[in-house]
Design a protein around this motif. Structure first.
Motif, PDB file in Angstrom:
ATOM      1  N   LEU A  56      41.479  10.076 -44.597  1.00 43.10           N
ATOM      2  CA  LEU A  56      40.762  10.367 -43.569  1.00 43.10           C
ATOM      3  C   LEU A  56      40.316   9.329 -42.526  1.00 43.10           C
ATOM      4  O   LEU A  56      40.127   8.165 -43.157  1.00 43.10           O
ATOM      5  CB  LEU A  56      39.318  11.128 -44.077  1.00 43.10           C
ATOM      6  CG  LEU A  56      38.411  11.634 -43.143  1.00 43.10           C
ATOM      7  CD1 LEU A  56      38.515  12.911 -42.379  1.00 43.10           C
ATOM      8  CD2 LEU A  56      37.270  11.918 -43.967  1.00 43.10           C
ATOM      9  N   LEU A  57      40.685   9.189 -41.376  1.00 41.23           N
ATOM     10  CA  LEU A  57      40.479   8.099 -40.613  1.00 41.23           C
ATOM     11  C   LEU A  57      39.141   7.420 -40.726  1.00 41.23           C
ATOM     12  O   LEU A  57      39.083   6.226 -40.673  1.00 41.23           O
ATOM     13  CB  LEU A  57      40.640   8.789 -38.960  1.00 41.23           C
ATOM     14  CG  LEU A  57      40.656   7.396 -38.086  1.00 41.23           C
ATOM     15  CD1 LEU A  57      41.507   6.412 -38.237  1.00 41.23           C
ATOM     16  CD2 LEU A  57      40.819   7.814 -36.727  1.00 41.23           C
ATOM     17  N   GLU A  58      38.042   8.340 -40.783  1.00 46.64           N
ATOM     18  CA  GLU A  58      36.770   7.697 -41.055  1.00 46.64           C
ATOM     19  C   GLU A  58      36.627   6.908 -42.224  1.00 46.64           C
ATOM     20  O   GLU A  58      35.929   5.883 -42.175  1.00 46.64           O
ATOM     21  CB  GLU A  58      35.719   8.906 -41.097  1.00 46.64           C
ATOM     22  CG  GLU A  58      35.550   9.477 -39.731  1.00 46.64           C
ATOM     23  CD  GLU A  58      36.636  10.733 -39.524  1.00 46.64           C
ATOM     24  OE1 GLU A  58      37.427  10.905 -40.361  1.00 46.64           O
ATOM     25  OE2 GLU A  58      36.581  11.290 -38.506  1.00 46.64           O
ATOM     26  N   LEU A  59      37.237   7.241 -43.231  1.00 46.11           N
ATOM     27  CA  LEU A  59      37.326   6.637 -44.578  1.00 46.11           C
ATOM     28  C   LEU A  59      37.913   5.085 -44.393  1.00 46.11           C
ATOM     29  O   LEU A  59      37.646   4.301 -44.837  1.00 46.11           O
ATOM     30  CB  LEU A  59      37.729   7.397 -45.645  1.00 46.11           C
ATOM     31  CG  LEU A  59      38.037   6.862 -47.030  1.00 46.11           C
ATOM     32  CD1 LEU A  59      36.631   6.431 -47.615  1.00 46.11           C
ATOM     33  CD2 LEU A  59      38.530   7.825 -48.088  1.00 46.11           C
ATOM     34  N   LYS A  60      39.263   5.522 -43.848  1.00 48.44           N
ATOM     35  CA  LYS A  60      40.031   4.500 -43.774  1.00 48.44           C
ATOM     36  C   LYS A  60      39.213   3.217 -42.810  1.00 48.44           C
ATOM     37  O   LYS A  60      39.326   2.012 -43.237  1.00 48.44           O
ATOM     38  CB  LYS A  60      41.232   4.687 -42.702  1.00 48.44           C
ATOM     39  CG  LYS A  60      42.320   3.508 -42.648  1.00 48.44           C
ATOM     40  CD  LYS A  60      43.502   4.187 -41.755  1.00 48.44           C
ATOM     41  CE  LYS A  60      44.663   2.948 -41.936  1.00 48.44           C
ATOM     42  NZ  LYS A  60      46.000   3.373 -41.297  1.00 48.44           N
ATOM     43  N   VAL A  61      38.554   3.410 -41.780  1.00 47.09           N
ATOM     44  CA  VAL A  61      37.661   2.797 -40.862  1.00 47.09           C
ATOM     45  C   VAL A  61      36.566   1.953 -41.857  1.00 47.09           C
ATOM     46  O   VAL A  61      36.443   0.580 -41.695  1.00 47.09           O
ATOM     47  CB  VAL A  61      36.987   3.549 -39.562  1.00 47.09           C
ATOM     48  CG1 VAL A  61      36.120   2.614 -39.127  1.00 47.09           C
ATOM     49  CG2 VAL A  61      38.190   3.742 -38.635  1.00 47.09           C
ATOM     50  N   VAL A  62      35.779   2.724 -42.551  1.00 47.33           N
ATOM     51  CA  VAL A  62      34.944   2.189 -43.601  1.00 47.33           C
ATOM     52  C   VAL A  62      35.616   1.319 -44.530  1.00 47.33           C
ATOM     53  O   VAL A  62      35.144  -0.026 -44.716  1.00 47.33           O
ATOM     54  CB  VAL A  62      34.342   3.269 -44.363  1.00 47.33           C
ATOM     55  CG1 VAL A  62      33.507   2.723 -45.567  1.00 47.33           C
ATOM     56  CG2 VAL A  62      33.266   4.100 -43.480  1.00 47.33           C
ATOM     57  N   ILE A  63      36.863   1.590 -45.015  1.00 45.89           N
ATOM     58  CA  ILE A  63      37.114   0.500 -46.246  1.00 45.89           C
ATOM     59  C   ILE A  63      37.631  -0.790 -45.249  1.00 45.89           C
ATOM     60  O   ILE A  63      37.455  -1.908 -45.908  1.00 45.89           O
ATOM     61  CB  ILE A  63      38.408   1.224 -46.744  1.00 45.89           C
ATOM     62  CG1 ILE A  63      37.971   2.511 -47.656  1.00 45.89           C
ATOM     63  CG2 ILE A  63      39.230   0.141 -47.840  1.00 45.89           C
ATOM     64  CD1 ILE A  63      37.022   2.414 -48.602  1.00 45.89           C
ATOM     65  N   LEU A  64      38.330  -0.547 -44.083  1.00 55.39           N
ATOM     66  CA  LEU A  64      38.894  -1.623 -43.378  1.00 55.39           C
ATOM     67  C   LEU A  64      37.524  -2.730 -43.196  1.00 55.39           C
ATOM     68  O   LEU A  64      37.527  -3.716 -43.145  1.00 55.39           O
ATOM     69  CB  LEU A  64      39.639  -1.266 -42.180  1.00 55.39           C
ATOM     70  CG  LEU A  64      39.879  -2.321 -41.182  1.00 55.39           C
ATOM     71  CD1 LEU A  64      40.984  -3.199 -42.044  1.00 55.39           C
ATOM     72  CD2 LEU A  64      40.529  -1.772 -40.083  1.00 55.39           C
ATOM     73  N   GLU A  65      36.480  -2.060 -42.623  1.00 59.53           N
ATOM     74  CA  GLU A  65      35.266  -2.661 -42.349  1.00 59.53           C
ATOM     75  C   GLU A  65      34.866  -3.558 -43.546  1.00 59.53           C
ATOM     76  O   GLU A  65      34.370  -4.672 -43.688  1.00 59.53           O
ATOM     77  CB  GLU A  65      34.310  -1.759 -41.799  1.00 59.53           C
ATOM     78  CG  GLU A  65      34.306  -1.471 -40.194  1.00 59.53           C
ATOM     79  CD  GLU A  65      33.400  -0.460 -39.764  1.00 59.53           C
ATOM     80  OE1 GLU A  65      32.552   0.086 -40.587  1.00 59.53           O
ATOM     81  OE2 GLU A  65      33.592   0.061 -38.604  1.00 59.53           O
ATOM     82  N   ARG A  66      34.766  -2.873 -44.535  1.00 55.55           N
ATOM     83  CA  ARG A  66      34.340  -3.652 -45.697  1.00 55.55           C
ATOM     84  C   ARG A  66      35.173  -4.619 -46.255  1.00 55.55           C
ATOM     85  O   ARG A  66      34.547  -5.594 -46.767  1.00 55.55           O
ATOM     86  CB  ARG A  66      34.186  -2.580 -47.021  1.00 55.55           C
ATOM     87  CG  ARG A  66      32.939  -1.612 -46.783  1.00 55.55           C
ATOM     88  CD  ARG A  66      32.688  -0.572 -47.949  1.00 55.55           C
ATOM     89  NE  ARG A  66      32.417  -1.430 -49.202  1.00 55.55           N
ATOM     90  CZ  ARG A  66      32.312  -0.769 -50.160  1.00 55.55           C
ATOM     91  NH1 ARG A  66      32.406   0.600 -50.457  1.00 55.55           N
ATOM     92  NH2 ARG A  66      32.095  -1.452 -51.436  1.00 55.55           N
ATOM     93  N   LEU A  67      36.627  -4.470 -46.069  1.00 54.26           N
ATOM     94  CA  LEU A  67      37.619  -5.630 -46.560  1.00 54.26           C
ATOM     95  C   LEU A  67      37.324  -6.911 -45.678  1.00 54.26           C
ATOM     96  O   LEU A  67      37.424  -7.888 -45.697  1.00 54.26           O
ATOM     97  CB  LEU A  67      38.907  -5.142 -46.532  1.00 54.26           C
ATOM     98  CG  LEU A  67      39.149  -4.045 -47.723  1.00 54.26           C
ATOM     99  CD1 LEU A  67      40.471  -3.486 -47.513  1.00 54.26           C
ATOM    100  CD2 LEU A  67      39.015  -4.784 -49.034  1.00 54.26           C
ATOM    101  N   GLU A  68      37.223  -6.388 -44.107  1.00 60.59           N
ATOM    102  CA  GLU A  68      37.134  -7.564 -43.251  1.00 60.59           C
ATOM    103  C   GLU A  68      35.813  -8.447 -43.417  1.00 60.59           C
ATOM    104  O   GLU A  68      35.490  -9.342 -43.349  1.00 60.59           O
ATOM    105  CB  GLU A  68      37.220  -6.938 -41.897  1.00 60.59           C
ATOM    106  CG  GLU A  68      38.440  -6.489 -41.421  1.00 60.59           C
ATOM    107  CD  GLU A  68      38.452  -5.669 -39.943  1.00 60.59           C
ATOM    108  OE1 GLU A  68      37.363  -5.149 -39.563  1.00 60.59           O
ATOM    109  OE2 GLU A  68      39.380  -5.763 -39.364  1.00 60.59           O
ATOM    110  N   SER A  69      34.766  -7.580 -43.911  1.00 63.13           N
ATOM    111  CA  SER A  69      33.536  -8.356 -44.334  1.00 63.13           C
ATOM    112  C   SER A  69      33.470  -9.390 -45.453  1.00 63.13           C
ATOM    113  O   SER A  69      33.002 -10.217 -45.345  1.00 63.13           O
ATOM    114  CB  SER A  69      32.418  -7.302 -44.587  1.00 63.13           C
ATOM    115  OG  SER A  69      31.099  -7.752 -44.892  1.00 63.13           O
TER     116      SER A  69
END
Length: 77
Positions: A56-69
């Motif tokens: 799900l795009l929303e899930l992908k965005v959350v995971i990417l944000e957490r990894l970038e953090s």
């Protein structure tokens, strides 16, 4: 997901509709209907070097944000 990383999903499926498709010698595609929970997100972040969230795009965005953090923490020191 890297093939060896998803071996446990044969014994402990994510959901009753889980499907694992072999892509090649190294990669499998896993699809399953699951709730988008913090626990799921934690698991996906822990598997980040072994897997890629496609949907799900929303899930992908959350995971990417957490990894970038997390990367920012390592890059700041």
């Amino acid at each position: 997901m890297q093939r060896y990383a998803c071996q446990h999903l044969y014994e402990r499926p994510l959901s009753i509709d889980q499907q694992i498709t072999i892509i090649d010698d190294n990669w499998n595609q896993v699809s399953a209907t699951v709730a988008n929970t913090t626990r799921l997100q934690d698991w996906l972040v822990s598997m980040s070097q072994l897997s890629v969230v496609i949907e799900l795009l929303e899930l992908k965005v959350v995971i990417l944000e957490r990894l970038e953090s997390g990367m920012q923490l390592y890059n700041s020191n």
